[in-house]
Design a protein around this motif. Structure first.
Motif, short mmCIF file in Angstrom:
data_model
loop_
_atom_site.label_atom_id
_atom_site.label_comp_id
_atom_site.label_asym_id
_atom_site.label_seq_id
_atom_site.Cartn_x
_atom_site.Cartn_y
_atom_site.Cartn_z
N LEU A 92 0.83 -1.20 0.00
CA LEU A 92 0.00 0.00 0.00
C LEU A 92 0.87 1.26 0.00
O LEU A 92 1.98 1.27 0.54
N VAL A 93 0.34 2.32 -0.59
CA VAL A 93 0.97 3.63 -0.53
C VAL A 93 0.04 4.54 0.26
O VAL A 93 -1.13 4.73 -0.11
N LEU A 94 0.53 5.09 1.36
CA LEU A 94 -0.26 5.96 2.24
C LEU A 94 0.29 7.37 2.18
O LEU A 94 1.51 7.57 2.11
N GLY A 95 -0.59 8.36 2.22
CA GLY A 95 -0.17 9.76 2.25
C GLY A 95 -0.41 10.36 3.62
O GLY A 95 -1.36 9.99 4.31
N LEU A 96 0.47 11.27 4.01
CA LEU A 96 0.33 11.98 5.28
C LEU A 96 0.54 13.47 5.05
O LEU A 96 1.60 13.89 4.56
N LEU A 97 -0.47 14.27 5.38
CA LEU A 97 -0.35 15.72 5.35
C LEU A 97 -0.28 16.22 6.78
O LEU A 97 -1.19 15.96 7.58
N ALA A 98 0.80 16.93 7.12
CA ALA A 98 0.98 17.48 8.46
C ALA A 98 1.30 18.97 8.36
O ALA A 98 1.88 19.41 7.36
N ALA A 119 3.29 -2.58 8.60
CA ALA A 119 2.26 -3.15 7.73
C ALA A 119 2.78 -3.45 6.32
O ALA A 119 2.04 -3.96 5.49
N GLY A 120 4.04 -3.12 6.07
CA GLY A 120 4.58 -3.33 4.73
C GLY A 120 4.15 -2.27 3.74
O GLY A 120 4.26 -2.45 2.52
N ALA A 121 3.65 -1.13 4.24
CA ALA A 121 3.18 -0.04 3.38
C ALA A 121 4.26 1.04 3.28
O ALA A 121 5.19 1.11 4.09
N ARG A 122 4.11 1.89 2.27
CA ARG A 122 5.02 3.03 2.09
C ARG A 122 4.27 4.31 2.44
O ARG A 122 3.12 4.51 2.04
N LEU A 123 4.92 5.19 3.21
CA LEU A 123 4.32 6.45 3.63
C LEU A 123 5.01 7.59 2.91
O LEU A 123 6.23 7.69 2.92
N ILE A 124 4.20 8.47 2.28
CA ILE A 124 4.76 9.67 1.66
C ILE A 124 4.18 10.89 2.38
O ILE A 124 3.05 10.87 2.85
N LEU A 125 4.97 11.94 2.45
CA LEU A 125 4.68 13.07 3.35
C LEU A 125 4.61 14.38 2.59
O LEU A 125 5.38 14.63 1.67
N ARG A 126 3.66 15.24 3.02
CA ARG A 126 3.60 16.63 2.59
C ARG A 126 3.43 17.49 3.83
O ARG A 126 2.75 17.11 4.78
N ILE A 127 4.03 18.68 3.82
CA ILE A 127 3.97 19.61 4.95
C ILE A 127 3.30 20.91 4.49
O ILE A 127 3.65 21.46 3.45
N SER A 128 2.34 21.41 5.28
CA SER A 128 1.59 22.61 4.90
C SER A 128 2.12 23.89 5.53
O SER A 128 1.71 24.98 5.14
N ASP A 129 3.02 23.77 6.53
CA ASP A 129 3.54 24.95 7.24
C ASP A 129 2.41 25.82 7.79
O ASP A 129 2.50 27.05 7.78
N TYR A 130 1.36 25.18 8.29
CA TYR A 130 0.21 25.88 8.87
C TYR A 130 -0.39 26.89 7.89
O TYR A 130 -0.80 27.98 8.27
N ARG A 131 -0.46 26.50 6.62
CA ARG A 131 -1.15 27.30 5.61
C ARG A 131 -2.35 26.50 5.13
O ARG A 131 -2.25 25.73 4.18
N PRO A 132 -3.50 26.64 5.80
CA PRO A 132 -4.64 25.79 5.47
C PRO A 132 -5.13 25.97 4.04
O PRO A 132 -5.72 25.05 3.47
N GLU A 133 -4.87 27.13 3.45
CA GLU A 133 -5.27 27.36 2.07
C GLU A 133 -4.49 26.47 1.10
O GLU A 133 -4.89 26.31 -0.06
N GLU A 134 -3.38 25.88 1.56
CA GLU A 134 -2.58 25.00 0.72
C GLU A 134 -2.88 23.52 0.97
O GLU A 134 -2.35 22.65 0.27
N ASP A 135 -3.71 23.21 1.96
CA ASP A 135 -3.95 21.81 2.31
C ASP A 135 -4.49 20.99 1.15
O ASP A 135 -4.07 19.85 0.92
N GLY A 149 -4.77 6.11 0.29
CA GLY A 149 -5.50 6.60 1.44
C GLY A 149 -4.65 7.65 2.11
O GLY A 149 -3.42 7.66 1.94
N VAL A 150 -5.26 8.54 2.88
CA VAL A 150 -4.49 9.66 3.44
C VAL A 150 -4.79 9.87 4.92
O VAL A 150 -5.91 9.66 5.40
N LEU A 151 -3.75 10.28 5.64
CA LEU A 151 -3.83 10.77 7.00
C LEU A 151 -3.67 12.28 6.92
O LEU A 151 -2.69 12.76 6.34
N VAL A 152 -4.62 13.02 7.49
CA VAL A 152 -4.61 14.46 7.29
C VAL A 152 -4.72 15.19 8.62
O VAL A 152 -5.67 15.02 9.37
N ALA A 153 -3.71 16.03 8.89
CA ALA A 153 -3.77 17.00 10.00
C ALA A 153 -3.79 18.37 9.35
O ALA A 153 -2.74 18.92 9.02
N PRO A 154 -4.97 18.94 9.10
CA PRO A 154 -5.04 20.23 8.42
C PRO A 154 -4.24 21.31 9.15
O PRO A 154 -4.08 21.26 10.37
#
Length: 382
Positions: A92-98, A119-135, A149-154
């Motif tokens: 699986l490929v999982l995304g994480l926005l923090a 779980a044998g999955a790969r996690l890829i990451l994006r950072i918003s720098d607390y700019r919700p307009e970029e989420d 699938g994504v994990l999102v911390a707006p």
């Protein structure tokens, strides 16, 4: 802060995904970069198979999902069904926005990465720098990079950001889990899975501990620039009501000493006056960095911790490193990342006819007792 190439690529992909096709010159104008930079970005993304490029124009690959997060979920649904056929998370490929990769969220990310690896999955990451307009653009980038699938911390900063920059999350064509963020009851986001720290419980732990030391009702010194800060403030009001107490004074607004020296000095002076007048003998301070600076400045003004003021910090990132090690509430940050990732993998690998019920999981912080409250050290569980 200068935009990174990855962030610019996310915005470019979001523009193409939204419109279906675009000319390179138009993308350069929309992104605010030179045509040479836009052309180089397009070539890099096309080489990765994320865009199709023909004669100065780029288009969203037909083999990918339809060109909008909300629209045409058929392709994504097919991908989810294919993932559902797996009986583990392997492949699986999982995304994480923090909102940040440092301080509080560093541990959340670490927990997510550990759970994905297990779980044998790969996690890829994006950072918003607390700019919700970029989420949204950042999440588009995760989907374009293959996230199933994504994990999102707006990157919400205040309560107004949640309705302004949140509803699109409920329209994602892939499973999503909210991290350390709560939704308004009855809102579209309230139907999503989420994993959060129970900051109200953490504040209650701190107040009960200080009261047990005979220090009287504690004051709260807190920031107001993040969902965690707002949750700590709300938790303080709830804890006072639960314990049938009246605050010894209004909440003191805390600000970083390096960003707003005058505001920081005003907060210190307000706390100093409360101690000197006898109104307060205890305080809870959000966050650790502010608490360390406040203790240092109070000492210069003649107030000693813990002799004159028993103090508990909130977050427990650097509290143990203070000259007087600070007692601190420690939210279960790594466990939040781990449990959220496990929940997302479960969603993506469900094989039954009926999807399991959505979950709102609250994890309880602990109190780590050190020198600043004048009590014997140790870890106090919930």
């Amino acid at each position: 802060m200068r935009e990174s190439a990855a962030e610019r690529h996310d915005r470019l992909l979001a523009l193409v995904r939204e419109n279906g096709t675009a000319r390179v010159a138009e993308l350069a104008d929309r992104l605010g970069v030179s045509p040479v930079t836009a052309r180089r970005d397009v070539e890099a993304l096309a080489a990765r198979g994320l865009l199709d490029r023909v004669h100065g124009q780029v288009s969203w690959p037909a083999r990918h999902a339809a060109p909008s997060v909300a629209g045409s979920a058929a392709g994504a649904a097919g991908a989810v069904r294919a993932a559902g056929a797996r009986r583990s998370g392997e492949g699986l490929v999982l995304g994480l926005l923090a909102p940040s990769a440092t301080y509080y969220f560093a541990e959340v990310i670490r927990g997510a990465h550990e759970a994905a690896a297990n779980a044998g999955a790969r996690l890829i990451l994006r950072i918003s720098d607390y700019r919700p307009e970029e989420d949204r653009a950042r999440t588009e980038g995760l989907l374009a990079a293959g996230a199933e699938g994504v994990l999102v911390a707006p990157g919400w900063r205040g309560p107004e950001d949640r309705p302004a920059y949140g509803d699109w999350l409920a329209e994602l064509p892939v499973p999503a889990v909210l991290l350390e963020r709560r939704a308004d009851p009855g809102s579209p986001l309230d139907a999503l899975d989420r994993v959060v720290s129970d900051h109200g419980h953490g504040v209650l732990l701190a107040l009960r501990h200080l009261l047990g030391l005979g220090r009287g009702t504690p004051l709260l010194v807190a920031r107001g620039d993040s969902p965690t800060a707002l949750a700590v403030r709300a938790g303080y009001a709830e804890a006072l009501a639960t314990l049938d107490l009246t605050a010894p004074g209004p909440v003191i607004d805390s600000v970083p000493a390096d960003q707003d020296p005058a505001g920081f000095e005003a907060a210190v002076r307000a706390l100093h006056e409360a101690v000197a007048s006898g109104r307060a003998g205890a305080a809870v301070v959000h966050n650790d960095v502010d608490a360390i600076e406040i203790v240092r400045r109070l000492a210069e003004l003649g107030v000693k911790v813990p002799e004159d003021l028993a103090l508990i910090a909130y977050d427990d990132e650097v509290a143990a490193l203070a000259d007087t090690p600070l007692t601190a509430v420690a939210p279960p940050k790594r466990q939040v990342g781990r449990h959220a990732t496990e929940l997302l993998v479960e969603r993506l690998t469900e094989t039954g006819q009926e999807e399991s019920a959505r979950r709102h999981l609250s994890l309880l912080p602990r109190l780590r007792v050190r020198s600043s409250c004048g009590a014997p050290g140790g870890v106090h569980p919930a």
